[in-house]
Design a protein around this motif. Structure first.
Motif, PDB file in Angstrom:
ATOM      1  N   ASN A 158     -46.352 -35.272 -37.676  1.00  0.00           N
ATOM      2  CA  ASN A 158     -47.081 -35.945 -36.594  1.00  0.00           C
ATOM      3  C   ASN A 158     -46.298 -35.861 -35.295  1.00  0.00           C
ATOM      4  OD1 ASN A 158     -49.146 -36.694 -38.316  1.00  0.00           O
ATOM      5  ND2 ASN A 158     -48.112 -38.592 -38.911  1.00  0.00           N
ATOM      6  N   HIS A 172     -54.616 -32.246 -22.234  1.00  0.00           N
ATOM      7  CA  HIS A 172     -54.665 -33.452 -23.056  1.00  0.00           C
ATOM      8  C   HIS A 172     -53.807 -34.551 -22.434  1.00  0.00           C
ATOM      9  CE1 HIS A 172     -56.775 -31.453 -26.327  1.00  0.00           C
ATOM     10  NE2 HIS A 172     -55.855 -30.469 -26.308  1.00  0.00           N
ATOM     11  N   VAL A 177     -52.568 -37.811 -27.841  1.00  0.00           N
ATOM     12  CA  VAL A 177     -52.179 -36.929 -28.942  1.00  0.00           C
ATOM     13  C   VAL A 177     -50.974 -37.453 -29.710  1.00  0.00           C
ATOM     14  CG1 VAL A 177     -53.064 -34.921 -27.720  1.00  0.00           C
ATOM     15  CG2 VAL A 177     -50.651 -35.513 -27.499  1.00  0.00           C
ATOM     16  N   LEU A 180     -50.660 -38.166 -33.597  1.00  0.00           N
ATOM     17  CA  LEU A 180     -51.609 -37.306 -34.307  1.00  0.00           C
ATOM     18  C   LEU A 180     -50.851 -36.152 -34.969  1.00  0.00           C
ATOM     19  CD1 LEU A 180     -54.548 -37.008 -31.737  1.00  0.00           C
ATOM     20  CD2 LEU A 180     -54.448 -38.446 -33.779  1.00  0.00           C
ATOM     21  N   PRO A 181     -51.411 -35.565 -36.026  1.00  0.00           N
ATOM     22  CA  PRO A 181     -50.764 -34.405 -36.659  1.00  0.00           C
ATOM     23  C   PRO A 181     -50.682 -33.223 -35.666  1.00  0.00           C
ATOM     24  CG  PRO A 181     -52.419 -35.333 -38.115  1.00  0.00           C
ATOM     25  CD  PRO A 181     -52.625 -35.994 -36.797  1.00  0.00           C
ATOM     26  N   ASP A 184     -53.545 -30.824 -35.534  1.00  0.00           N
ATOM     27  CA  ASP A 184     -54.793 -31.093 -34.817  1.00  0.00           C
ATOM     28  C   ASP A 184     -54.873 -30.342 -33.491  1.00  0.00           C
ATOM     29  OD1 ASP A 184     -55.419 -32.702 -36.884  1.00  0.00           O
ATOM     30  OD2 ASP A 184     -55.379 -34.612 -35.768  1.00  0.00           O
ATOM     31  N   SER A 187     -55.925 -24.320 -33.579  1.00  0.00           N
ATOM     32  CA  SER A 187     -57.260 -23.926 -34.044  1.00  0.00           C
ATOM     33  C   SER A 187     -57.235 -23.931 -35.563  1.00  0.00           C
ATOM     34  CB  SER A 187     -57.632 -22.544 -33.514  1.00  0.00           C
ATOM     35  OG  SER A 187     -56.742 -21.563 -34.028  1.00  0.00           O
ATOM     36  N   GLU A 188     -58.405 -24.121 -36.138  1.00  0.00           N
ATOM     37  CA  GLU A 188     -58.483 -24.300 -37.586  1.00  0.00           C
ATOM     38  C   GLU A 188     -57.926 -23.093 -38.337  1.00  0.00           C
ATOM     39  OE1 GLU A 188     -61.836 -25.558 -40.957  1.00  0.00           O
ATOM     40  OE2 GLU A 188     -62.279 -25.702 -38.798  1.00  0.00           O
ATOM     41  N   ARG A 191     -54.019 -23.124 -38.605  1.00  0.00           N
ATOM     42  CA  ARG A 191     -53.322 -24.280 -39.172  1.00  0.00           C
ATOM     43  C   ARG A 191     -52.491 -23.922 -40.403  1.00  0.00           C
ATOM     44  NH1 ARG A 191     -58.192 -28.776 -38.266  1.00  0.00           N
ATOM     45  NH2 ARG A 191     -58.047 -28.736 -35.969  1.00  0.00           N
ATOM     46  N   ARG A 218     -55.680 -25.652 -28.976  1.00  0.00           N
ATOM     47  CA  ARG A 218     -56.964 -25.966 -28.366  1.00  0.00           C
ATOM     48  C   ARG A 218     -56.773 -26.679 -27.021  1.00  0.00           C
ATOM     49  NH1 ARG A 218     -61.460 -25.158 -31.075  1.00  0.00           N
ATOM     50  NH2 ARG A 218     -61.380 -24.710 -33.319  1.00  0.00           N
TER      51      ARG A 218
END
Length: 823
Positions: A158, A172, A177, A180-181, A184, A187-188, A191, A218
């Protein structure tokens, strides 16, 4: 102190509240939802250098430093959901320049919809002091203003804290943020790679050897931006207790790499599509690039060079190449030269044992003006060299026979003459001309004539030495250069060998042909030129023809005198053709063998030369044909003979049906204008065309048969008749004869002479039988005795001419003869 309410809008707070705000030591400013200034206190006026009247309604964002603008915008957007916003440090444009400001805001929707009140405190001097006194503060400033995003990530992955660069680069709010991990932000699709990098870092990534991963992060607007993340494991550091992650925006690098890959792809495609083989090596001889065409050209096994890239050239590779070359030493010499002088450019030729020829080009490879290697390119010029060689061969060789042509023969002759001047060793030249080649060509066709020329070439090559040169000069003329002459007898023996070989019959198509030749020989001595030698051999050849053909003659000085006379004869002939004053016609009677009556005459031309006297046609007619004057002779004889016969007919010296025969040359026979000329001549006179016979030779009929047939039909349409002279001496067949519109066959004098020999007497009889079969009249030539005349009459020949029946006489003498015969 100015009145705090002097310019307050209608919605401004009451006076007491406004005065309190003016008394605050900090700058207070109110912005609406889009950032326009609604109100500010007195300290705001002094800080920004503008009165409220001047900046009311103006965008407060105009005062924000461009690098901090996005951070402020995000704060404006996020503060509406908070009671008090996050404290920010930003740079604002004051009356005295850029200042570092601590900014905190709170929503005041009661003041105006979406309005935000900001308190601003100038930190510039304090921060300078802190930076000067506190390295930690300086470092904090550097981190927040660096061009990379710095994050502290817990062992669980995190985000514990993040630098302000996050807002500048990804939009951001750091506050949103944190906790948060880290995944996150990615992009997917990236990961898993990011998780793997964290696992790798957990094993002990250091600042010297961080775990590195490229991932798309992102942006707040949803776009993915490429970043390179370096992860250092400081979990065990009590002052950090986590992973330090730095993220570099590599968008420019990715774009540059894409551009580079595109350029490299284009370069590779270009190299692979080029017809040249390309090899690039560095200073150490290591192959850095090679295209597929090179492998094809050098016929190396598939994949042989692929594993050589980025490795030095080994002995096996070099040996594979050298074994194919005709001159491997030359290849090595060039390579060694370039190794010693890397700045040189070279071009050379590689010849392979299998006949291939490559052009090799080499130049240094430069990077920023410095030599880093060498580029070799190889071009397959085998076909070009072959074509050049073929063109060179064609330029100096006869295409029909493969012998040297006149240009090559002249060059070799001149070289031999120059060598003779140095060595004093004589040389010899032969000039060879086929006998009666025109008859073969006209009778059997040009294709057979070409085959005969090929046979002659083979004979010459089979008789001469390898050091000698045989050439076809043109037409049926050949020449032989004999260099390094041993003796006179050798040349005589060579001439005899050639003549003997040519006398052997050869079958061309379905016809057996004998190709005899006349040869002239001359010997070169110091002081003579190549041109003189060729001319002298030519003169000797003409002497051989004059002495009966199928023989050789050696040049003698008096032959040069003869050629001078020949040139004078040509000049005289051209002069007399201008007015025809010196040409005369003699008339030889044609007699009916049954009655003995004169039924016609053959008109025979003579030349009354002013110095040489009366010349027979054999002394100038062939020459007139050669120089292109025969048509003038033919037309003169035609007009003169027709007029003379008509004159005798009017005076009753000959019967009305008496005929006149006039010879028509091969040139006139193939001239489309001949029929027109004859028609015009007849139209301009009162001569009866039925009394005119035009004689053509058998060999002339075989030349351009289509045109000949057309002309003969056109001539016969005028009412005259056609006779074939010297029939049986050519190569025409009965089938050919049937194609031509002829009326009379004239039996050659050789057949008439043979009547006294029982074995050959049948030739004349065969001609007479052919004529009877085709319903043609026969006239025999060269009748020298009463016995011959009687024999011909008995065989069925109707008419004849010859010295026994009447010699050729001029017009006056003929007229006197006719007067004596008139009853």
């Amino acid at each position: 102190m100015p009145d705090p309410l002097r310019a307050a809008p209608a919605i401004a707070p009451d006076g007491q509240l406004a005065r309190l705000l003016d008394e605050l030591p900090d700058v207070v400013i109110v912005l609406d939802a889009v950032g326009q200034v609604l109100w500010g206190n007195w300290r705001a006026e002094r800080f920004f250098g503008h009165t409220l009247d001047e900046y009311a309604g103006r965008s407060g964002l105009d005062f924000v430093h461009p690098d901090d603008l996005e951070l402020v915008l995000r704060s404006l957007a996020s503060i509406q959901s908070k009671e008090v916003g996050t404290t920010l440090e930003v740079r604002l444009q004051s009356a005295s320049g850029w200042r570092l400001i601590e900014l905190i805001g709170t929503p005041v929707g009661w003041f105006a919809p979406g309005a935000v009140l900001f308190c601003l405190r100038d930190l510039t001097e304090r921060r300078r002091f802190e930076v000067a006194r506190d390295e930690t503060a300086r470092f904090r400033s550097l981190v927040h203003n660096a061009a990379v995003i710095t994050m502290l990530v817990s062992e669980s992955g995190n985000i514990d804290s993040v630098s302000a660069a996050l807002t500048r680069m990804l939009g951001h709010d750091p506050e949103h943020v944190e906790k948060l991990p880290l995944a996150d932000l990615a992009s997917e699709s990236d990961r898993p790679a990011l998780a793997a990098a964290l696992v790798e870092a957990a094993r002990g990534a250091t600042a010297a050897h961080p775990a590195v991963v490229v991932a798309n992060l992102r942006h707040r607007d949803g776009a993915d931006l490429p970043f390179e993340l370096s992860i250092v494991n400081l979990v065990d550091d009590p002052t950090v207790g986590g992973f330090v992650v730095t993220a570099h925006d590599i968008s420019a690098r990715i774009a540059m790499e894409l551009e580079l890959r595109t350029a490299l792809s284009l370069l590779k495609a270009t190299l692979e599509s080029t017809a040249d083989g390309v090899l690039v090596v560095d200073h150490a001889g290591t192959i850095t690039s090679v295209n597929g065409r090179l492998s094809e050209m050098f016929r190396v096994p598939e994949g042989f060079l692929d594993h050589k890239v980025d490795r030095p050239m080994d002995d096996k590779s070099v040996s594979f190449l050298l074994e194919q070359l005709v001159d491997p030493e030359a290849f090595i010499a060039v390579t060694e030269l370039l190794s010693a002088h890397p700045e040189h450019e070279t071009t050379d030729i590689l010849e392979f044992k299998d006949g291939r020829v490559f052009e090799r080009f080499s130049r240094p490879q430069l990077v920023d003006g410095e030599i880093v290697g060498r580029v070799w390119s190889f071009r397959d010029s085998t076909e070009r060299v072959r074509l050049e060689s073929e063109l060179s061969y064609q330029a100096f060789h006869d295409s029909l026979t493969g012998l040297a042509n006149k240009a090559l023969f002249t060059d070799r002759l001149n070289l031999a003459v120059a060598r003779m001047e140095r060595t004093r060793k004589p040389i010899a030249v032969m000039f060879l001309d086929l006998d009666n080649f025109k008859t073969v060509n006209d009778s059997l066709g040009h294709s057979v004539g070409d085959q005969l020329l090929g046979v002659v070439a083979e004979v010459l090559l089979g008789c001469i030495r390898s050091t000698d040169t045989a050439a076809r000069l043109g037409g049926d003329e050949f020449a032989v250069l004999i260099d390094y002459l041993e003796g006179h007898s050798d040349i005589v023996a060579l001439a005899e060998r050639i003549l003997t070989a040519l006398r052997r019959p050869v079958t061309l198509g379905t016809t057996e042909v004998v190709a005899t030749a006349s040869i002239g020989i001359t010997f070169g001595v110091p002081g003579t030129t190549g041109e003189q030698l060729l001319r002298n051999a030519d003169l000797a050849m003409y002497r051989a023809k004059e002495h009966g053909k199928d023989r050789f003659e050696e040049f003698r000085d008096h032959m040069h005198t003869a050629i001078v006379e020949r040139l004078e004869l040509e000049a005289d002939l051209r002069r007399t053709m201008g007015g025809n004053q010196e040409l005369v016609v003699h008339y030889q009677p044609v007699v009916d063998l049954t009655t003995g009556a004169i039924i016609g005459f053959e008109a025979l031309v003579r030349w009354q030369h002013p110095l040489r006297g009366l010349l027979a046609p054999g002394l100038f007619v062939p020459f007139a044909e050669e120089v292109g004057l025969i048509d003038v002779v033919d037309r003169f004889v035609l007009a003169e003979a027709c007029a003379q016969l008509h004159y005798w007919q009017e005076r009753g010296l000959v019967a009305p049906g008496t005929e006149i025969s006039v010879n028509l040359s091969a040139r006139e026979l193939t001239d489309p204008g001949t029929a027109i000329h004859v028609a015009e001549m007849l139209a301009g006179s009162t001569f009866d065309p039925s009394n005119l016979i035009l004689e053509i030779t058998e060999s002339a009929m075989m030349h351009d048969t289509e045109t000949v047939v057309q002309n003969l039909h056109a001539l016969r349409a005028l009412g005259l008749r056609i006779a074939v002279d010297d029939f049986g001496t050519g190569y025409s067949s009965l089938a050919y004869l049937e194609q031509f519109p002829v009326d009379i066959l004239k039996i050659d004098r050789s057949f008439v002479t043979a009547l006294t020999d029982d074995e050959t007497a049948g030739l004349a009889q065969a001609v007479i039988q052919i004529a009877e079969t085709l319903a043609l009249m026969t006239v025999a030539e060269g009748v020298e005795s009463a016995e011959q005349a009687e024999r011909l009459r008995a065989l069925g020949c109707r008419a004849a001419q010859g010295y026994h029946l009447g010699r050729p006489l001029d017009a006056h003498a003929t007229e006197e003869m006719l007067r004596t015969r008139v009853p």
